[in-house]
Every structure is written in structure tokens, then in C-alpha cells.
Design a protein around this motif. Structure first.
Motif, PDB file in Angstrom:
ATOM      1  N   LYS A   1      45.424  60.671  17.407  1.00  0.00           N
ATOM      2  CA  LYS A   1      44.633  60.103  18.510  1.00  0.00           C
ATOM      3  C   LYS A   1      43.695  58.978  18.084  1.00  0.00           C
ATOM      4  CE  LYS A   1      44.892  64.332  21.253  1.00  0.00           C
ATOM      5  NZ  LYS A   1      44.161  65.344  22.046  1.00  0.00           N
ATOM      6  N   ASP A   2      44.067  58.270  17.010  1.00  0.00           N
ATOM      7  CA  ASP A   2      43.318  57.073  16.628  1.00  0.00           C
ATOM      8  C   ASP A   2      44.033  55.885  17.281  1.00  0.00           C
ATOM      9  OD1 ASP A   2      41.947  54.990  15.486  1.00  0.00           O
ATOM     10  OD2 ASP A   2      42.033  55.760  13.429  1.00  0.00           O
ATOM     11  N   TYR A   3      43.820  55.738  18.582  1.00  0.00           N
ATOM     12  CA  TYR A   3      44.585  54.771  19.367  1.00  0.00           C
ATOM     13  C   TYR A   3      44.244  53.321  19.034  1.00  0.00           C
ATOM     14  CZ  TYR A   3      45.382  59.049  22.019  1.00  0.00           C
ATOM     15  OH  TYR A   3      45.692  60.335  22.374  1.00  0.00           O
TER      16      TYR A   3
ATOM     17  N   GLN B   1      53.236  53.989  10.540  1.00  0.00           N
ATOM     18  CA  GLN B   1      51.783  54.155  10.486  1.00  0.00           C
ATOM     19  C   GLN B   1      51.194  54.248  11.889  1.00  0.00           C
ATOM     20  OE1 GLN B   1      50.621  50.723   8.188  1.00  0.00           O
ATOM     21  NE2 GLN B   1      50.879  51.766   6.223  1.00  0.00           N
ATOM     22  N   ALA B   2      51.701  53.424  12.786  1.00  0.00           N
ATOM     23  CA  ALA B   2      51.219  53.449  14.169  1.00  0.00           C
ATOM     24  C   ALA B   2      51.499  54.799  14.814  1.00  0.00           C
ATOM     25  CB  ALA B   2      51.890  52.333  14.975  1.00  0.00           C
ATOM     26  N   ASP B   3      52.686  55.337  14.563  1.00  0.00           N
ATOM     27  CA  ASP B   3      53.051  56.639  15.125  1.00  0.00           C
ATOM     28  C   ASP B   3      52.147  57.741  14.573  1.00  0.00           C
ATOM     29  OD1 ASP B   3      54.962  58.357  16.672  1.00  0.00           O
ATOM     30  OD2 ASP B   3      55.325  59.184  14.676  1.00  0.00           O
ATOM     31  N   SER B   4      51.872  57.704  13.287  1.00  0.00           N
ATOM     32  CA  SER B   4      50.993  58.709  12.674  1.00  0.00           C
ATOM     33  C   SER B   4      49.584  58.630  13.255  1.00  0.00           C
ATOM     34  CB  SER B   4      50.944  58.507  11.157  1.00  0.00           C
ATOM     35  OG  SER B   4      52.209  58.724  10.584  1.00  0.00           O
ATOM     36  N   LEU B   5      49.087  57.412  13.441  1.00  0.00           N
ATOM     37  CA  LEU B   5      47.750  57.227  14.015  1.00  0.00           C
ATOM     38  C   LEU B   5      47.697  57.687  15.471  1.00  0.00           C
ATOM     39  CD1 LEU B   5      47.067  53.749  12.410  1.00  0.00           C
ATOM     40  CD2 LEU B   5      45.686  55.819  12.020  1.00  0.00           C
TER      41      LEU B   5
END
Length: 248
Positions: A15-17, A7-11
Motif C-alpha cells: 500500500k505504498d501507492y 517493484q511497483a507491484d511489490s509497493l
């Protein structure tokens, strides 16, 4: 843990850092041994404006064995950290660690593999650029395919000689680029070579000398070439006249 990292990688990719940063923090509360995940978490923290955690994750990543000094220097994700006093300390820490690591390198094999890497990836970048500019069936693309086939055979001879002599060398012996090169060349080789060295890669992953993701890619490629179904669904090709080997 795995779900949170995905999920972190997709975000990160969209660019939803801020949200990616939150996912990494949650994941790292569960597990924080993977140097690559820690490095990625540091990049996202920097992009999210959390300098404290960015340096925390960077230092942990180095402690776990992250060793690509040039990449850290050039990585634009970390630009916001460059003016901090801690940035110089991180670079110096990594340089000292590299000096220690390099004393154990197989320097001859490392040098050979890095030369192979430049040829393998350099030609493929040219090939991709030529496809975009001139089309799949252009004379330039055709000549690059022939050139890649020629150099792939030379590179395969070099890498298999190293494998036969030393086994599958890990990053601790040939660095990140050298270790990656071994996989790339086998991934680009013919089926007979892939079948021969696939068991060696399986053992290397168990010993920590190769990445599980590399094994998944090779397992799928061999399965397709043998007429079986993929296990991980990693192989895709939309151009029948141009084998998928040229895209990696």
C-alpha cells in the motif's frame, strides 16, 4: 522495465501507492504496450491521487485492448475517479470498443468456456473456504475433492474438444474469461492431457493468444509431474495429501 514493474507491484501490495506510482511512470517511459500493466498503473495512479495519469493510463490500456468492462466498474482501486466527467467517457469508450470486438467472437465457444469457468472456480472457492472452516481432512473437503475431480473430467472434455476444433483461442475470440478458462482447465488436467497441449500453449503465447505467465505455470507443473526440476519456481504445495491442482 521488468524490474520496475516488479517493484511497483511489490509497493502496491504494501500500500505504498506513491512510490508504486513513481515506479510505474518510470517503467512506462521505457515501454507502454502491455494493456494489463497500463491498467495496473492506472489503478495505482488513482490510489496515489494522480487523476490525470490515472485516466491517461486507463485510456491507453483500452487502446491496447483492455476489455473487461465489469471489472473496471467494480474495481475499488478506481473509486476516486467515479465522480469525474472523464469516468463516463472512459466507460462509453470501452463499451464501444467491446461492441466492435464482440462481432468477431466465437460466441458458441465463449459461452461454453464461461460456463466451465463458473464450475471450475466456484468449486475451488468452496474448497478453500471449507479447508479454512472445517480442516483438510473434513468430510466436506473430501466430498468437494471428489466433486472437483468429477467436474474437472467433464470440463477437460469440453475444453479439449474446443482446442481440437479451433486451436488455442485468444481473448479476441472468446474474451478474457474464456481465454483464461482454457488455461485453467488444462492446468487442472492429468499429466497426459497437459503434455499433449503444452506445445499448443507455447505456440499460442508466441501468437499473442495466451499469457506467458500461464505458460510458465504449466511448464513448471509438467516438469514436476515428470520428475524434473521447475524452470520458474511457480509451484508450491504444503499439503501432501491434497494435490496442488486444487489451489488454482
Amino acid at each position: 522495465y521488468t524490474r520496475l514493474i516488479a517493484q511497483a507491484d511489490s509497493l502496491y501490495r504494501v500500500k505504498d501507492y506513491k512510490m508504486a506510482h513513481e515506479k510505474y511512470i518510470s517503467a512506462l517511459k521505457i515501454e507502454h504496450k502491455d494493456k494489463s500493466v497500463l491498467y495496473d498503473a492506472a489503478c495505482v495512479a488513482a490510489l496515489a491521487g494522480d487523476e490525470k495519469n490515472a485516466f491517461k493510463f486507463l485510456n491507453l490500456s483500452i487502446d491496447r485492448g483492455w476489455s473487461n468492462l465489469e471489472h473496471i466498474k467494480k474495481d475499488s482501486d478506481l473509486n476516486s475517479l467515479h465522480n469525474s466527467e472523464q469516468w463516463t467517457k472512459v466507460l462509453n469508450k470501452l463499451k464501444l470498443q467491446l461492441d466492435k470486438i464482440e462481432t468477431n467472437y466465437n460466441k458458441e465457444a465463449k459461452l461454453s468456456l464461461e460456463k466451465v469457468y463458473e464450475t471450475d472456480q466456484g468449486l475451488r472457492l468452496e474448497y478453500i473456504a471449507a479447508q479454512k472452516k472445517d480442516g483438510f481432512k473434513s468430510k466436506k473437503v473430501d466430498s468437494l475433492v471428489k466433486l472437483m475431480n468429477y467436474h474437472d473430467s467433464l470440463n477437460t472434455a469440453t475444453v479439449t474438444q474446443i482446442l481440437n476444433k479451433y486451436g488455442w483461442l485468444g481473448e479476441d475470440k472468446v474474451g478474457n474469461k474464456g481465454n483464461l478458462t482454457i488455461f485453467l482447465v488444462i492446468q487442472h488436467a492429468n499429466l497426459k492431457i497437459q503434455q499433449k497441449y503444452l506445445p499448443m500453449l507455447r505456440t499460442a503465447v508466441k501468437k499473442g493468444n495466451a499469457k506467458a505467465s500461464s505458460l510458465a505455470l504449466l511448464e513448471d507443473r509438467v516438469a514436476l509431474r515428470e520428475g524434473r526440476k521447475q524452470i520458474y519456481g511457480s509451484q508450491m504445495s504444503s499439503v501432501p495429501d491434497h494435490p496442488e491442482k486444487y489451489y488454482l
